[in-house]
Design a protein around this motif. Structure first.
Motif, PDB file in Angstrom:
ATOM      1  N   VAL A  22     -40.252  -5.406  13.677  1.00 18.53           N
ATOM      2  CA  VAL A  22     -38.982  -5.451  13.026  1.00 18.53           C
ATOM      3  C   VAL A  22     -39.306  -6.734  12.147  1.00 18.53           C
ATOM      4  CG1 VAL A  22     -36.435  -5.863  12.729  1.00 18.53           C
ATOM      5  CG2 VAL A  22     -37.683  -4.506  14.904  1.00 18.53           C
ATOM      6  N   LEU A  23     -38.788  -6.432  10.779  1.00 15.24           N
ATOM      7  CA  LEU A  23     -39.033  -7.553   9.780  1.00 15.24           C
ATOM      8  C   LEU A  23     -37.693  -7.904   9.372  1.00 15.24           C
ATOM      9  CD1 LEU A  23     -40.832  -9.232   7.960  1.00 15.24           C
ATOM     10  CD2 LEU A  23     -40.418  -7.768   6.188  1.00 15.24           C
ATOM     11  N   LEU A  24     -37.313  -9.263   9.727  1.00 16.71           N
ATOM     12  CA  LEU A  24     -36.131  -9.870   9.425  1.00 16.71           C
ATOM     13  C   LEU A  24     -36.218 -10.765   8.209  1.00 16.71           C
ATOM     14  CD1 LEU A  24     -35.593 -10.334  12.942  1.00 16.71           C
ATOM     15  CD2 LEU A  24     -33.464  -9.744  11.902  1.00 16.71           C
ATOM     16  N   HIS A  25     -35.538 -10.553   7.072  1.00 20.25           N
ATOM     17  CA  HIS A  25     -35.435 -11.114   5.971  1.00 20.25           C
ATOM     18  C   HIS A  25     -34.208 -11.632   5.538  1.00 20.25           C
ATOM     19  CE1 HIS A  25     -35.941 -10.950   0.944  1.00 20.25           C
ATOM     20  NE2 HIS A  25     -36.246 -11.997   1.480  1.00 20.25           N
ATOM     21  N   ASN A  26     -34.197 -12.861   5.512  1.00 17.45           N
ATOM     22  CA  ASN A  26     -32.964 -13.799   5.664  1.00 17.45           C
ATOM     23  C   ASN A  26     -31.819 -13.235   6.715  1.00 17.45           C
ATOM     24  OD1 ASN A  26     -34.136 -15.564   3.714  1.00 17.45           O
ATOM     25  ND2 ASN A  26     -32.986 -14.194   2.035  1.00 17.45           N
ATOM     26  N   GLY A  27     -32.407 -12.944   7.749  1.00 16.56           N
ATOM     27  CA  GLY A  27     -31.562 -12.297   9.066  1.00 16.56           C
ATOM     28  C   GLY A  27     -31.288 -10.936   9.021  1.00 16.56           C
ATOM     29  N   LYS A  28     -31.669 -10.030   7.709  1.00 17.92           N
ATOM     30  CA  LYS A  28     -31.193  -8.784   7.799  1.00 17.92           C
ATOM     31  C   LYS A  28     -32.511  -8.000   8.347  1.00 17.92           C
ATOM     32  CE  LYS A  28     -29.652  -7.954   3.753  1.00 17.92           C
ATOM     33  NZ  LYS A  28     -28.707  -7.430   2.438  1.00 17.92           N
TER      34      LYS A  28
END
Lengths: 223, 221
Positions: free
Chosen positions: B59-65
């Motif tokens: 899972v990639l979280l980009h700025n929490g998303k």
């Protein structure tokens, strides 16, 4: 059929193929004229056209643009969106995160809902009850994902709406098979279906519900 | 990358799908943090919250998303940080890349799994299918150096991570890819020379040990 150098847009598909309906709806939404070539999937032998245009998967739908084949319904949707971009209504959102979410749900429809509904139509007795719960559970997830929006695309009919609406042609079939009402289980989805069917392109492409239920009954041995 | 951008990868060291994402991030020169998930032991709250439907890595979280599903993550990375572009420039080229990415995702890992999960006649059939798939992919590459043509591109990224498990299939299947599909083997070696791949390519021996443990869990021995 020699497709080289042709300026025509051709869609090779089977009338009851939900994946192909996606492609035809997308072209209708964009206002693109196309020639329809029926591939009879009730015949196990694929036509020479399909074998030539899609030798790897030997499947439909296939979009042929200036003689070059584009295969796989979701890849075709993205192609259509990019090919006819400026001055046309867009299918995918602009924002990369929203695109990722739309693609995620489209793949969920393909990888989960499609298999579950096939399992459901084939099953009987107690198994049928269990699979029915599974199918309704998966449809409820889509119901939640839609939320209070008019369409999955927000205010505009978009990629995920195009990807999922063909499956709605079987919703009354599921209701008959499982004795449940989608309006009760997934009210937002039910309202969404009615909203989509009011669109010219969608109503022109989606087949008659009775006909599609009959062919599914034949395929899946439903009594 | 602006300093206020945060990237966190929920990871499993041996996952070829995580490797795929790491290679994409490296190709774009992006820095990120990782959180190793004990997928067999107990999944973290963050993983369960970020990927409630599948509870899988990466899972990639980009700025929490959260962005989930590795191929989706690679599309997201390519669109959010467009330079250097992984997908071809033209729509037709993109559609071919999407087609092959989908083919790879539907076929390669499952065919490989059938090799290490089976014995006897089933294993022989699985081996044959796996080699057929590689030959089809060789056909897609043609005479080019990469699936992306002259440049390492999107399909190369999608596929090269999966090859970290090929040693496992060779050992359990009793075959060598170099012998069965030399063009494919040459492509693997070509890719492994790239920084992005070399830095993230999991040691095949470690992977083999890990799968040995999985085999016992699956009762294959």
């Amino acid at each position: 059929m020699d497709m080289s150098g042709s300026c025509e847009i051709v869609v090779v598909d089977f009338w009851a193929n939900g994946f192909g309906m996606r492609v035809r709806i997308a072209l209708e939404e964009k206002g693109i004229m196309y020639k329809y070539e029926e591939e009879n999937l009730e015949n196990p032998q694929r036509s020479q056209l399909v074998l030539d245009m899609n030798p790897v998967r030997k499947s439909v739908p296939i979009l042929i643009d200036e003689g070059k084949p584009v295969c796989d319904s979701l890849a075709i949707l993205e192609y259509i969106d990019e090919r006819w971009k400026d001055g046309f209504p867009s299918l995918l959102p602009e924002d990369p995160y929203e695109r990722a979410v739309a693609r995620f749900w489209a793949q969920y429809v393909d990888n989960k809902i499609f298999d579950t509904q096939a399992k459901f139509l084939k099953s009987k007795g107690e198994t049928k009850e269990d699979v029915k719960k599974e199918l309704i559970g998966q449809l409820k997830l889509l119901d939640d994902a839609l939320g209070e929006k008019l369409y999955f695309g927000g205010d505009k009919f978009g990629y995920l709406d195009v990807a999922f609406i063909p499956f709605s042609s079987m919703f009354s079939g599921y209701e008959s098979h499982g004795s449940f009402k989608l309006e009760e289980e997934c009210p937002k989805l039910s309202a969404w279906v009615k909203r989509c069917l009011a669109r010219e392109g969608v109503s022109r492409v989606l087949p008659d519900f009775h006909q599609i239920y009959e062919i599914h009954k034949k395929w899946y041995g439903v009594e | 990358m602006p300093t206020d951008e945060q990237l966190l990868l929920l990871d499993l060291w041996v996952s070829p799908f995580s490797t795929r994402v790491k290679i994409a991030l490296a190709e774009k020169g992006l820095s990120y943090e990782t959180q190793e998930e004990d997928v067999l032991g107990g999944k973290s709250d963050l993983l369960l919250k970020s990927n409630p439907l599948y509870a899988k890595v990466p899972v990639l979280l980009h700025n929490g998303k959260p962005v989930v599903e590795s191929t989706n993550i690679v599309y997201y990375i390519d669109e959010t940080w467009p330079s250097p572009q992984l997908l071809p420039a033209c729509s037709y080229g993109k559609s071919r890349a999407r087609f092959w990415a989908d083919f790879i995702d539907k076929k390669v890992f499952d065919a490989g799994s059938s090799i290490w999960k089976t014995k006897g006649e089933e294993l022989e059939a699985a081996k044959k299918e796996f080699i057929d798939i590689l030959k089809k992919l060789e056909g897609a590459m043609g005479d080019k150096d990469y699936f992306g043509g002259d440049k390492f591109g999107f399909v190369d990224v999608i596929l090269i991570g999966l090859t970290t498990w090929f040693y496992v299939y060779e050992k359990y299947g009793g075959f060598k890819i170099e012998k069965e599909c030399p063009k494919f083997a040459a492509w693997i070696n070509r890719c492994k020379k790239r920084d992005s791949v070399a830095k993230n390519y999991v040691d095949p021996e470690r992977t083999y040990e890990f799968v040995g443990m999985l085999r016992k869990m699956h009762g294959v021995e």
